[in-house]
Design a protein around this motif. Structure first.
Motif, PDB file in Angstrom:
ATOM      1  N   GLU A 126      -6.804   3.497   5.909  1.00 12.20           N
ATOM      2  CA  GLU A 126      -5.506   3.331   5.248  1.00 12.20           C
ATOM      3  C   GLU A 126      -5.451   2.006   4.471  1.00 12.20           C
ATOM      4  O   GLU A 126      -4.974   1.946   3.332  1.00 12.20           O
ATOM      5  CB  GLU A 126      -4.381   3.362   6.288  1.00 12.20           C
ATOM      6  CG  GLU A 126      -2.996   3.183   5.681  1.00 12.20           C
ATOM      7  CD  GLU A 126      -1.904   3.072   6.733  1.00 12.20           C
ATOM      8  OE1 GLU A 126      -0.719   2.947   6.351  1.00 12.20           O
ATOM      9  OE2 GLU A 126      -2.240   3.081   7.937  1.00 12.20           O
ATOM     10  N   LEU A 127      -5.969   0.935   5.097  1.00 13.12           N
ATOM     11  CA  LEU A 127      -5.968  -0.379   4.451  1.00 13.12           C
ATOM     12  C   LEU A 127      -6.823  -0.356   3.185  1.00 13.12           C
ATOM     13  O   LEU A 127      -6.437  -0.922   2.155  1.00 13.12           O
ATOM     14  CB  LEU A 127      -6.505  -1.432   5.427  1.00 13.12           C
ATOM     15  CG  LEU A 127      -6.488  -2.883   4.938  1.00 13.12           C
ATOM     16  CD1 LEU A 127      -5.055  -3.361   4.755  1.00 13.12           C
ATOM     17  CD2 LEU A 127      -7.225  -3.795   5.922  1.00 13.12           C
ATOM     18  N   TYR A 128      -7.954   0.292   3.261  1.00 18.02           N
ATOM     19  CA  TYR A 128      -8.836   0.370   2.096  1.00 18.02           C
ATOM     20  C   TYR A 128      -8.151   1.093   0.935  1.00 18.02           C
ATOM     21  O   TYR A 128      -8.187   0.632  -0.218  1.00 18.02           O
ATOM     22  CB  TYR A 128     -10.131   1.095   2.469  1.00 18.02           C
ATOM     23  CG  TYR A 128     -11.025   1.373   1.283  1.00 18.02           C
ATOM     24  CD1 TYR A 128     -11.748   0.345   0.674  1.00 18.02           C
ATOM     25  CD2 TYR A 128     -11.130   2.657   0.760  1.00 18.02           C
ATOM     26  CE1 TYR A 128     -12.557   0.597  -0.431  1.00 18.02           C
ATOM     27  CE2 TYR A 128     -11.935   2.920  -0.343  1.00 18.02           C
ATOM     28  CZ  TYR A 128     -12.649   1.886  -0.930  1.00 18.02           C
ATOM     29  OH  TYR A 128     -13.434   2.135  -2.025  1.00 18.02           O
ATOM     30  N   LEU A 129      -7.499   2.202   1.238  1.00 23.06           N
ATOM     31  CA  LEU A 129      -6.843   2.978   0.182  1.00 23.06           C
ATOM     32  C   LEU A 129      -5.699   2.197  -0.458  1.00 23.06           C
ATOM     33  O   LEU A 129      -5.554   2.170  -1.691  1.00 23.06           O
ATOM     34  CB  LEU A 129      -6.324   4.300   0.760  1.00 23.06           C
ATOM     35  CG  LEU A 129      -7.405   5.293   1.206  1.00 23.06           C
ATOM     36  CD1 LEU A 129      -6.773   6.508   1.869  1.00 23.06           C
ATOM     37  CD2 LEU A 129      -8.266   5.717   0.019  1.00 23.06           C
ATOM     38  N   LYS A 130      -4.892   1.535   0.372  1.00 26.49           N
ATOM     39  CA  LYS A 130      -3.769   0.753  -0.165  1.00 26.49           C
ATOM     40  C   LYS A 130      -4.281  -0.477  -0.920  1.00 26.49           C
ATOM     41  O   LYS A 130      -3.717  -0.872  -1.945  1.00 26.49           O
ATOM     42  CB  LYS A 130      -2.821   0.336   0.961  1.00 26.49           C
ATOM     43  CG  LYS A 130      -2.051   1.501   1.561  1.00 26.49           C
ATOM     44  CD  LYS A 130      -0.992   1.034   2.536  1.00 26.49           C
ATOM     45  CE  LYS A 130      -0.232   2.229   3.122  1.00 26.49           C
ATOM     46  NZ  LYS A 130       0.493   3.005   2.105  1.00 26.49           N
ATOM     47  N   GLY A 131      -5.351  -1.101  -0.398  1.00 24.77           N
ATOM     48  CA  GLY A 131      -5.929  -2.250  -1.080  1.00 24.77           C
ATOM     49  C   GLY A 131      -6.522  -1.868  -2.428  1.00 24.77           C
ATOM     50  O   GLY A 131      -6.395  -2.607  -3.409  1.00 24.77           O
TER      51      GLY A 131
ATOM     52  N   GLN B 250      -5.584   0.704  -4.253  1.00 27.50           N
ATOM     53  CA  GLN B 250      -4.468   1.026  -5.138  1.00 27.50           C
ATOM     54  C   GLN B 250      -3.837  -0.248  -5.704  1.00 27.50           C
ATOM     55  O   GLN B 250      -3.507  -0.326  -6.892  1.00 27.50           O
ATOM     56  CB  GLN B 250      -3.421   1.847  -4.380  1.00 27.50           C
ATOM     57  CG  GLN B 250      -2.295   2.376  -5.253  1.00 27.50           C
ATOM     58  CD  GLN B 250      -1.297   3.206  -4.460  1.00 27.50           C
ATOM     59  OE1 GLN B 250      -1.364   3.266  -3.226  1.00 27.50           O
ATOM     60  NE2 GLN B 250      -0.357   3.831  -5.142  1.00 27.50           N
ATOM     61  N   LEU B 251      -3.682  -1.259  -4.841  1.00 23.75           N
ATOM     62  CA  LEU B 251      -3.141  -2.552  -5.273  1.00 23.75           C
ATOM     63  C   LEU B 251      -4.066  -3.198  -6.302  1.00 23.75           C
ATOM     64  O   LEU B 251      -3.610  -3.726  -7.331  1.00 23.75           O
ATOM     65  CB  LEU B 251      -2.969  -3.462  -4.055  1.00 23.75           C
ATOM     66  CG  LEU B 251      -2.573  -4.915  -4.318  1.00 23.75           C
ATOM     67  CD1 LEU B 251      -1.205  -4.990  -4.994  1.00 23.75           C
ATOM     68  CD2 LEU B 251      -2.568  -5.716  -3.009  1.00 23.75           C
ATOM     69  N   SER B 252      -5.361  -3.164  -6.037  1.00 22.66           N
ATOM     70  CA  SER B 252      -6.323  -3.772  -6.948  1.00 22.66           C
ATOM     71  C   SER B 252      -6.315  -3.072  -8.304  1.00 22.66           C
ATOM     72  O   SER B 252      -6.415  -3.717  -9.356  1.00 22.66           O
ATOM     73  CB  SER B 252      -7.723  -3.711  -6.338  1.00 22.66           C
ATOM     74  OG  SER B 252      -8.669  -4.316  -7.190  1.00 22.66           O
TER      75      SER B 252
ATOM     76  N   ASP C 125     -15.031  -0.138  -7.310  1.00 19.54           N
ATOM     77  CA  ASP C 125     -15.785   0.675  -6.348  1.00 19.54           C
ATOM     78  C   ASP C 125     -16.634  -0.172  -5.394  1.00 19.54           C
ATOM     79  O   ASP C 125     -17.330   0.364  -4.526  1.00 19.54           O
ATOM     80  CB  ASP C 125     -16.668   1.689  -7.071  1.00 19.54           C
ATOM     81  CG  ASP C 125     -17.649   1.039  -8.038  1.00 19.54           C
ATOM     82  OD1 ASP C 125     -17.629  -0.213  -8.136  1.00 19.54           O
ATOM     83  OD2 ASP C 125     -18.414   1.769  -8.688  1.00 19.54           O
ATOM     84  N   GLU C 126     -16.587  -1.523  -5.541  1.00 24.77           N
ATOM     85  CA  GLU C 126     -17.319  -2.417  -4.640  1.00 24.77           C
ATOM     86  C   GLU C 126     -16.423  -3.034  -3.575  1.00 24.77           C
ATOM     87  O   GLU C 126     -16.898  -3.770  -2.711  1.00 24.77           O
ATOM     88  CB  GLU C 126     -17.992  -3.539  -5.448  1.00 24.77           C
ATOM     89  CG  GLU C 126     -19.071  -3.062  -6.401  1.00 24.77           C
ATOM     90  CD  GLU C 126     -19.624  -4.197  -7.259  1.00 24.77           C
ATOM     91  OE1 GLU C 126     -18.934  -5.243  -7.354  1.00 24.77           O
ATOM     92  OE2 GLU C 126     -20.712  -4.039  -7.829  1.00 24.77           O
ATOM     93  N   LEU C 127     -15.137  -2.746  -3.644  1.00 21.00           N
ATOM     94  CA  LEU C 127     -14.192  -3.351  -2.712  1.00 21.00           C
ATOM     95  C   LEU C 127     -14.454  -2.863  -1.292  1.00 21.00           C
ATOM     96  O   LEU C 127     -14.864  -1.724  -1.073  1.00 21.00           O
ATOM     97  CB  LEU C 127     -12.760  -3.019  -3.120  1.00 21.00           C
ATOM     98  CG  LEU C 127     -12.283  -3.610  -4.448  1.00 21.00           C
ATOM     99  CD1 LEU C 127     -10.877  -3.132  -4.768  1.00 21.00           C
ATOM    100  CD2 LEU C 127     -12.327  -5.130  -4.419  1.00 21.00           C
TER     101      LEU C 127
ATOM    102  N   GLY D  97      -4.910  -9.084  -0.233  1.00 22.09           N
ATOM    103  CA  GLY D  97      -5.519  -7.847  -0.683  1.00 22.09           C
ATOM    104  C   GLY D  97      -7.020  -7.851  -0.483  1.00 22.09           C
ATOM    105  O   GLY D  97      -7.575  -8.643   0.284  1.00 22.09           O
ATOM    106  N   LEU D  98      -7.692  -6.966  -1.225  1.00 15.40           N
ATOM    107  CA  LEU D  98      -9.149  -6.875  -1.150  1.00 15.40           C
ATOM    108  C   LEU D  98      -9.814  -7.656  -2.272  1.00 15.40           C
ATOM    109  O   LEU D  98     -11.039  -7.737  -2.331  1.00 15.40           O
ATOM    110  CB  LEU D  98      -9.587  -5.404  -1.228  1.00 15.40           C
ATOM    111  CG  LEU D  98      -8.949  -4.423  -0.226  1.00 15.40           C
ATOM    112  CD1 LEU D  98      -9.498  -3.019  -0.447  1.00 15.40           C
ATOM    113  CD2 LEU D  98      -9.195  -4.877   1.200  1.00 15.40           C
TER     114      LEU D  98
END
Length: 564
Positions: free
Chosen positions: A358-363, A365-367, A404-406, A415-416
């Motif tokens: 979930e964190l990866y997806l939201k991060g 999206q934010l990025s 795609d490297e996050l 964030g990421l």
């Protein structure tokens, strides 16, 4: 915004009281007159570093006081409440005393505060920029906040969602890591508890067992003595010639006969009768006990072994069997919790996996949104730089990783992303971090371009420019003047300058001069009238000798400034 400033015994300033207004105020005067000391005073009131060097020679302390309008800022209100500082909805009064021994006392609305607290409060009030100062804009770790401020309408909601997910992830990760770190310790604890509970359980203890065993042990150990006592007692009662019971029976019969004749003997007769029957019952019990008496050496050994086991358990788990059984219950409960935790850590790992996703997806999206905002920021900065005659400068918001490297491995509360502002000041030159710009003139214009965009979003009520226009002239100086003025439209600006273009455009002009009285140097300051402003601008244009042409040029500068 800064309303009033009172300075007493700061460096060469003996005593000055100044009133400030909104818009743009410039401070001019000869080099060494004390302009920067006034800015130092504001810096000290906003939590700047102080020392005994600030105290005027020959006095014990310097005293500073600033009156500011109270910003409409919830974070500042929260900070004041947290520090138990009385809140005035209109005015914020800051006072600071610095002594010759280096001691410093700070007050906010009358309450004494630490330098750290004063600095936190000052961050809501004053933003000071100097020629070589590493201000917020020049600290790359703040660039991501500036980007988010610029795109706050689109970024804020996504950032809030991300930070909620980040907090859940961090809390779960912490719990999981704590379990992992204690896994060996917990395994050892489980082994110990299992051994202890098994040992107690195998003993099959009964609450009153020890007392009963000790009683039985005493009987077996004293078998001979008890048997002899029972035998002699029974013989005395039943087997004597005559026996005790026969003799008592005779006495009972004799007294029963005379009791009917003499009523006063009824009591004696009754006592003898009761005694006879009680002794008969005792004799019967003695006979039964004798009949049951049996010596068992094996049983005695069993009892000794059992009592020894109980003593061993008492040394480990309690002072009595009830305490041992209580320890058993507590240990079983603890074991159940730990083994239940071992089961829950598997669930925790699954939960952590879901939160990480979930964190990866939201991060991400934010990025993605930040990258879109970054393009707009680059365009906005370029527009500002064109107005400052830096149209060849390339400004880029550098994302350290591609989308795609996050990874969640680099996640933090922002964030990421890892972001830094890069620029190239001349065609053909590679992009370099903004924080490494060397040219003072370029740095001044770059900072002004960004400050024009960011100042309003940051919500600082007063911005101070301390000779940031050094190294520029001509049309660039005019462009800088107009940029500084544009910032003053939504935030009070105080500006020390040697450029007549900047001084001419200001709403207010404060002239700072140095005087010598009784062999002591002191600084004075005053707001200039329109005529005095023209004279000061002419001096700045021509140098030490004011010419007619310089006055005409100064008048022209003021005329153009008023039209703007």
């Amino acid at each position: 915004m800064l309303l009033e400033l009172h300075i007493h015994n700061l460096a060469i300033i003996e005593d000055i009281s100044l009133n400030f207004h909104n818009g743009m105020t410039v401070l001019t005067g000869e080099t060494g007159a004390g302009k920067s000391i006034i800015i130092d005073a504001v810096s000290l009131l906003s939590g700047g570093r102080g020392s005994a060097d600030f105290v005027r020679h020959g006095v014990n302390k310097c005293t500073l006081e600033g009156h500011f309008t109270m910003p409409k800022n919830n974070d500042l209100n929260h900070l004041l409440k947290q520090e138990e500082i009385e809140i005035d909805p209109d005015i914020l009064v800051i006072q600071r005393e610095i002594y010759q021994n280096g001691r410093s006392i700070c007050r906010v609305n009358g309450s004494i505060v630490t330098i750290a607290t004063l600095k936190n409060i000052g961050s809501f009030l004053i933003d000071i920029h100097g020629q070589n100062e590493h201000q917020e804009l020049m600290q790359h770790e703040n660039h991501i906040y500036l980007l988010d401020h610029f795109g706050k309408e689109k970024v804020t909601h996504l950032l809030n969602e991300y930070q909620i997910a980040y907090q859940k992830y961090k809390e779960t990760l912490k719990r999981y890591n704590e379990w992992q770190a204690k896994e060996q310790e917990i395994a050892q604890k489980i082994d110990i508890l299992r051994f202890q509970t098994n040992e107690i359980e195998e003993a099959s203890l009964m609450p009153d067992e020890e007392e009963e065993l000790e009683e039985e042990e005493r009987r077996l150990t004293n078998f001979q003595t008890i048997t002899e006592a029972l035998t002699l007692s029974y013989q005395a009662l039943q087997e004597g010639e005559p026996s005790a019971l026969e003799m008592l029976g005779i006495a009972m019969d004799e007294m029963k006969d005379v009791a009917d004749v003499d009523q006063t003997l009824e009591g004696i007769s009754e006592t003898l009768s009761n005694s006879f029957y009680q002794l008969q019952e005792v004799a019967s019990e003695i006979f039964t006990e004798l009949d049951q008496q049996e010596y068992d050496e094996n049983r005695l050994n069993e009892i000794a072994s059992r009592l020894n086991l109980i003593q061993q358990l008492k040394r480990k788990y309690g002072n009595s069997i009830p305490e041992i059984l209580d320890y058993y219950d507590q240990s079983m409960e603890e074991l159940s919790l730990i083994e239940g935790g071992a089961h829950s850590v598997t669930e925790l790992a699954e939960q952590l996996k879901d939160l990480k996703e979930e964190l990866y997806l939201k991060g991400k999206q934010l990025s993605k949104e930040r990258r879109s905002v970054a393009k707009k920021l680059e365009e906005a900065i370029h527009e500002q730089l064109k107005a400052l005659y830096m149209d060849k400068v390339v400004f880029v918001v550098e994302f350290k990783k591609k989308l795609d490297e996050l990874s969640v491995d680099s996640a933090n509360k922002t964030g990421l992303d890892a972001i830094e502002f890069y620029i190239s000041t001349n065609p053909g030159e590679p992009l370099k971090p903004l924080t490494r710009i060397a040219s003072g003139g370029e740095l001044s214009r770059m900072m002004l371009a960004m400050k024009t965009i960011f100042a309003q979003a940051q919500g600082i009520t007063s911005i101070i420019f301390d000779e940031i226009d050094t190294g520029v002239s001509g049309r660039v100086a005019q462009a800088i003047a107009e940029k500084i003025y544009s910032i003053s439209l939504y935030s009070q600006v105080l500006c020390i300058t040697h450029l007549p273009q900047v001084a001419a455009i200001a709403n207010n002009h404060l002239y700072v001069r140095k005087e010598t009285l009784d062999d002591r140097t002191t600084t004075e300051a005053s707001i200039l009238s329109e005529n005095d402003r023209v004279e000061e601008l002419a001096r700045m244009l021509s140098g030490s000798e004011t010419t007619k042409a310089a006055v005409q040029a100064a008048e022209e500068l003021r005329k153009n400034a008023k039209s703007l």
